[in-house]
Design an enzyme around this catalytic site. Structure first.
Site, PDB file in Angstrom:
ATOM      1  N   GLY A 217       0.816  -1.223   0.000  1.00 20.58           N
ATOM      2  CA  GLY A 217       0.000   0.000   0.000  1.00 20.58           C
ATOM      3  C   GLY A 217       0.844   1.265   0.000  1.00 20.58           C
ATOM      4  O   GLY A 217       2.073   1.232   0.162  1.00 20.58           O
ATOM      5  N   ILE A 219       0.996   3.901   2.075  1.00 17.90           N
ATOM      6  CA  ILE A 219       1.586   4.447   3.304  1.00 17.90           C
ATOM      7  C   ILE A 219       2.924   3.782   3.646  1.00 17.90           C
ATOM      8  O   ILE A 219       3.913   4.487   3.888  1.00 17.90           O
ATOM      9  CB  ILE A 219       0.585   4.404   4.476  1.00 17.90           C
ATOM     10  CG1 ILE A 219      -0.600   5.323   4.146  1.00 17.90           C
ATOM     11  CG2 ILE A 219       1.257   4.810   5.778  1.00 17.90           C
ATOM     12  CD1 ILE A 219      -1.706   5.321   5.167  1.00 17.90           C
ATOM     13  N   GLU A 238       8.191  -9.692   4.668  1.00 17.65           N
ATOM     14  CA  GLU A 238       7.700 -10.696   3.711  1.00 17.65           C
ATOM     15  C   GLU A 238       7.879 -10.163   2.291  1.00 17.65           C
ATOM     16  O   GLU A 238       8.276 -10.856   1.391  1.00 17.65           O
ATOM     17  CB  GLU A 238       6.231 -11.013   3.979  1.00 17.65           C
ATOM     18  CG  GLU A 238       5.306  -9.834   3.729  1.00 17.65           C
ATOM     19  CD  GLU A 238       3.905 -10.056   4.253  1.00 17.65           C
ATOM     20  OE1 GLU A 238       3.783 -10.489   5.406  1.00 17.65           O
ATOM     21  OE2 GLU A 238       2.949  -9.810   3.517  1.00 17.65           O
ATOM     22  N   GLY A 336       0.565 -10.890   5.819  1.00 22.14           N
ATOM     23  CA  GLY A 336       1.444 -11.063   6.968  1.00 22.14           C
ATOM     24  C   GLY A 336       1.225 -10.035   8.053  1.00 22.14           C
ATOM     25  O   GLY A 336       2.036  -9.919   8.979  1.00 22.14           O
ATOM     26  N   LYS A 361     -12.700   8.111   1.076  1.00 16.21           N
ATOM     27  CA  LYS A 361     -13.786   8.629   0.220  1.00 16.21           C
ATOM     28  C   LYS A 361     -13.837  10.157   0.236  1.00 16.21           C
ATOM     29  O   LYS A 361     -14.832  10.764   0.636  1.00 16.21           O
ATOM     30  CB  LYS A 361     -15.145   8.063   0.665  1.00 16.21           C
ATOM     31  CG  LYS A 361     -15.204   6.544   0.672  1.00 16.21           C
ATOM     32  CD  LYS A 361     -15.960   6.046  -0.519  1.00 16.21           C
ATOM     33  CE  LYS A 361     -15.790   4.577  -0.730  1.00 16.21           C
ATOM     34  NZ  LYS A 361     -15.581   4.110  -2.050  1.00 16.21           N
TER      35      LYS A 361
HETATM   36  N1  COA Z   1     -14.499   2.897   4.106  1.00 19.11           N
HETATM   37  C1  COA Z   1     -14.772   2.813   2.788  1.00 19.11           C
HETATM   38  N2  COA Z   1     -13.814   2.703   1.840  1.00 19.11           N
HETATM   39  C2  COA Z   1     -12.529   2.686   2.255  1.00 19.11           C
HETATM   40  C3  COA Z   1     -12.175   2.740   3.604  1.00 19.11           C
HETATM   41  C4  COA Z   1     -13.227   2.856   4.550  1.00 19.11           C
HETATM   42  N3  COA Z   1     -12.980   2.927   5.849  1.00 19.11           N
HETATM   43  N4  COA Z   1     -10.841   2.708   3.699  1.00 19.11           N
HETATM   44  C5  COA Z   1     -10.348   2.600   2.450  1.00 19.11           C
HETATM   45  N5  COA Z   1     -11.381   2.591   1.579  1.00 19.11           N
HETATM   46  C6  COA Z   1     -11.284   2.485   0.117  1.00 19.11           C
HETATM   47  C7  COA Z   1     -10.398   3.584  -0.440  1.00 19.11           C
HETATM   48  O1  COA Z   1     -11.156   4.747  -0.705  1.00 19.11           O
HETATM   49  C8  COA Z   1      -9.879   2.929  -1.721  1.00 19.11           C
HETATM   50  O2  COA Z   1     -10.903   2.974  -2.693  1.00 19.11           O
HETATM   51  P1  COA Z   1     -10.558   3.228  -4.235  1.00 19.11           P
HETATM   52  O3  COA Z   1      -9.753   2.039  -4.639  1.00 19.11           O
HETATM   53  O4  COA Z   1     -11.901   3.295  -4.862  1.00 19.11           O
HETATM   54  O5  COA Z   1      -9.784   4.506  -4.253  1.00 19.11           O
HETATM   55  C9  COA Z   1      -9.729   1.448  -1.328  1.00 19.11           C
HETATM   56  O6  COA Z   1     -10.601   1.269  -0.204  1.00 19.11           O
HETATM   57  C10 COA Z   1      -8.296   1.052  -0.949  1.00 19.11           C
HETATM   58  O7  COA Z   1      -7.836   1.926   0.075  1.00 19.11           O
HETATM   59  P2  COA Z   1      -6.319   2.435   0.095  1.00 19.11           P
HETATM   60  O8  COA Z   1      -6.155   3.197   1.341  1.00 19.11           O
HETATM   61  O9  COA Z   1      -5.966   3.077  -1.187  1.00 19.11           O
HETATM   62  O10 COA Z   1      -5.567   1.044   0.134  1.00 19.11           O
HETATM   63  P3  COA Z   1      -4.051   0.658  -0.023  1.00 19.11           P
HETATM   64  O11 COA Z   1      -3.709   0.332  -1.414  1.00 19.11           O
HETATM   65  O12 COA Z   1      -3.155   1.612   0.696  1.00 19.11           O
HETATM   66  O13 COA Z   1      -4.046  -0.750   0.765  1.00 19.11           O
HETATM   67  C11 COA Z   1      -4.915  -2.188   2.500  1.00 19.11           C
HETATM   68  C12 COA Z   1      -4.486  -0.779   2.089  1.00 19.11           C
HETATM   69  C13 COA Z   1      -5.421  -2.107   3.928  1.00 19.11           C
HETATM   70  C14 COA Z   1      -5.971  -2.760   1.591  1.00 19.11           C
HETATM   71  C15 COA Z   1      -3.684  -3.102   2.452  1.00 19.11           C
HETATM   72  O14 COA Z   1      -2.721  -2.543   3.265  1.00 19.11           O
HETATM   73  C16 COA Z   1      -3.982  -4.495   2.926  1.00 19.11           C
HETATM   74  O15 COA Z   1      -4.483  -5.317   2.186  1.00 19.11           O
HETATM   75  N6  COA Z   1      -3.634  -4.811   4.212  1.00 19.11           N
HETATM   76  C17 COA Z   1      -3.865  -6.116   4.794  1.00 19.11           C
HETATM   77  C18 COA Z   1      -2.744  -7.061   4.518  1.00 19.11           C
HETATM   78  C19 COA Z   1      -1.414  -6.602   5.019  1.00 19.11           C
HETATM   79  O16 COA Z   1      -1.243  -5.573   5.619  1.00 19.11           O
HETATM   80  N7  COA Z   1      -0.418  -7.433   4.792  1.00 19.11           N
HETATM   81  C20 COA Z   1       0.921  -7.200   5.245  1.00 19.11           C
HETATM   82  C21 COA Z   1       1.871  -6.767   4.255  1.00 19.11           C
HETATM   83  S1  COA Z   1       1.814  -7.445   2.641  1.00 19.11           S
END
Ligand code: COA
Length: 431
Positions: A217, A219, A238, A336, A361
């Site tokens: 992601g 961040i 990972e 992970g 959003k």
């Molecule tokens: N309510 C509604 N929609 C939300 C939301 C909420 N609370 N939070 C995020 N969204 C939407 C965003 O608007 C975005 O929508 P879009 O694609 O239409 O723009 C989408 O969800 C993705 O959010 P974003 O913040 O851009 O995601 P990201 O690419 O930074 O990924 C995770 C974030 C949480 C999905 C990702 O970190 C993840 O899968 N984590 C779990 C697994 C993990 O951490 N593994 C360890 C390392 S690999």
């Protein structure tokens, strides 16, 4: 050398021939991300009318192959171990399955619960000793290769030859096909002001000599960008990313103070740009290992000052993190995140960070909520969360009471939502 070449030639077929090995009802495992064998998959999909009930197990598919399109599920059904942009639609429509897992446990789950007929993977070209490297995807792939009844390799010169516990020998391979298709890439995106603010808060708390995991992601990527003035960081993660290459080139990552694998970067899979892939190729600084090793919380915990940084969708006032779903709608997977959240808490001087923008959003939705949406999937439990960070600051939750947690979470929420969060916290008797 000649012996292995002769064996290679004996096993070499065209992709169409290779996938003729697959029969109806069989269980196939594919590597995650950039390790997926695109040419073999395209050949398999061409056989869709002859096949019924084939199951493809995979994490994070990247390319939009035809087996991920509605209508394919009777012949080839996808089983998602981590849902991605190209599999999300099928999962959300209920025409692909989801297998919940902790990433570190995936190899064991696959060994205990899947009777794997075929593993298909992209590998680097064979070396003079008869070994192929799984390259960008070691994770569960190398472990499954030890048990699958058949192993079909797609040998691609674009696949980096990563070192470590990343190899398979020609004697363990059933069939080989060749391709020179370009590998899927994840190009670094520009970092937003919000991500930069979050990255700075986290970087302030990462001490020199720490060993870092950065997740998937925007961040975690921004955090890497903010670590450029640190010294002697190590990497045990990972996923290996472009941001880590920058840190090596700037001399920030040396691994000198790592308590395990000093001077080595440890990873299990890599996804990024061509620049990352060239960095990984034959690089003795990098060791790839199965995810059952890299992500084992007991291994992570032995690393001095282990730090993890991961993202979430929603976090509630007591620190429960819904990171893989929006309400009940599966968005990604556990990956992970929980492994590292637990692992770093066992580490001497370890720190865990869940990093989120305060809103989603376009500012209309607070990502900090009194209670998670109905049906939301908790990826990281309140007991495993350490810090939560937004662009408004840091909430240290570990060791804190529910009241202290709620106060800390309200303080890092977007100002537009703080009053309503406080009101809800009162109603819930949190404060
Ligand atoms: N309510 C509604 N929609 C939300 C939301 C909420 N609370 N939070 C995020 N969204 C939407 C965003 O608007 C975005 O929508 P879009 O694609 O239409 O723009 C989408 O969800 C993705 O959010 P974003 O913040 O851009 O995601 P990201 O690419 O930074 O990924 C995770 C974030 C949480 C999905 C990702 O970190 C993840 O899968 N984590 C779990 C697994 C993990 O951490 N593994 C360890 C390392 S690999």
């Amino acid at each position: 050398m000649q012996k292995w070449q002769a064996e290679y030639q004996k096993k070499l077929v065209n992709p169409g021939e290779a996938v003729k090995l697959i029969e109806s009802g069989q269980t196939i495992v594919l590597p995650l991300g950039a390790g997926e064998p695109s040419v073999l998959l395209a050949a398999l999909v061409r056989r869709k009318d002859e096949l019924e009930g084939v199951t493809l197990h995979q994490m994070l598919p990247i390319r939009s192959h035809a087996y991920l399109q509605p209508g394919m599920e009777k012949s080839i059904r996808h089983n998602s171990w981590f849902t991605s942009g190209v599999s999300r639609g099928m999962v959300q429509q209920g025409i692909a399955d989801v297998t919940p897992n902790y990433f570190f446990d995936a190899p064991r789950l696959m060994a205990e619960y899947l009777d794997v007929d075929v593993l298909m993977a992209t590998v680097s070209p064979m070396d003079e000793h008869g070994f192929f490297s799984f390259g960008l995807s070691i994770d569960y792939t190398s472990s499954v290769a030890q048990r699958a009844k058949a192993v079909i390799l797609e040998v691609n010169p674009n696949m980096p030859r990563t070192l470590g516990d990343s190899f398979i020998h020609i004697s363990q391979v059933t069939l080989i096909a060749e391709s020179d298709i370009s590998l899927p890439e994840l190009k670094p995106l520009p970092i937003s002001d919000t991500e930069l603010a979050i990255g700075r808060y986290i970087a302030d708390l990462i001490e020199d000599g720490s060993t870092v995991q950065l997740g998937i992601g925007g961040i975690p990527n921004a955090v890497a960008h903010c670590l450029h003035d640190k010294a002697d960081l190590g990497i045990h993660s990972e996923m290996l990313t472009d941001g880590m290459v920058d840190l090596v080139e700037k001399g920030v990552v040396t691994g000198r103070r790592k308590s395990m694998h000093p001077r080595k970067i440890i990873g299990s899979f890599a996804f990024g740009s061509e620049r990352l892939y060239r960095f990984l190729d034959n690089n003795p600084m990098v060791e790839m290992h199965p995810v059952s090793y890299t992500n084992d919380p007991l291994i992570i915990g032995q690393q001095y000052k282990a730090v993890s940084v991961n993202a979430a969708m929603e976090v509630d006032l007591i620190g429960q993190c819904a990171s893989e779903s929006i309400g009940p709608i599966q968005f990604s997977g556990t990956g992970g995140q929980a492994d590292f959240a637990r692992g770093v808490l066992r580490s001497e001087g370890g720190k865990g960070f869940i990093a989120i923008a305060s809103t989603a959003k376009k500012g209309t939705v607070s990502k900090i909520v009194p209670m998670l949406q109905q049906g939301a999937i908790v990826t990281t439990s309140k007991n495993d969360v350490d810090h939560v960070v937004t662009e408004y600051g840091v909430a240290k939750l570990r060791g804190k009471t529910i009241r202290q947690r709620a106060e800390a979470m309200i303080a890092i929420a977007h100002p537009d939502f703080r009053d309503q969060l406080r009101e809800a916290a009162h109603k819930l008797n949190f404060v």
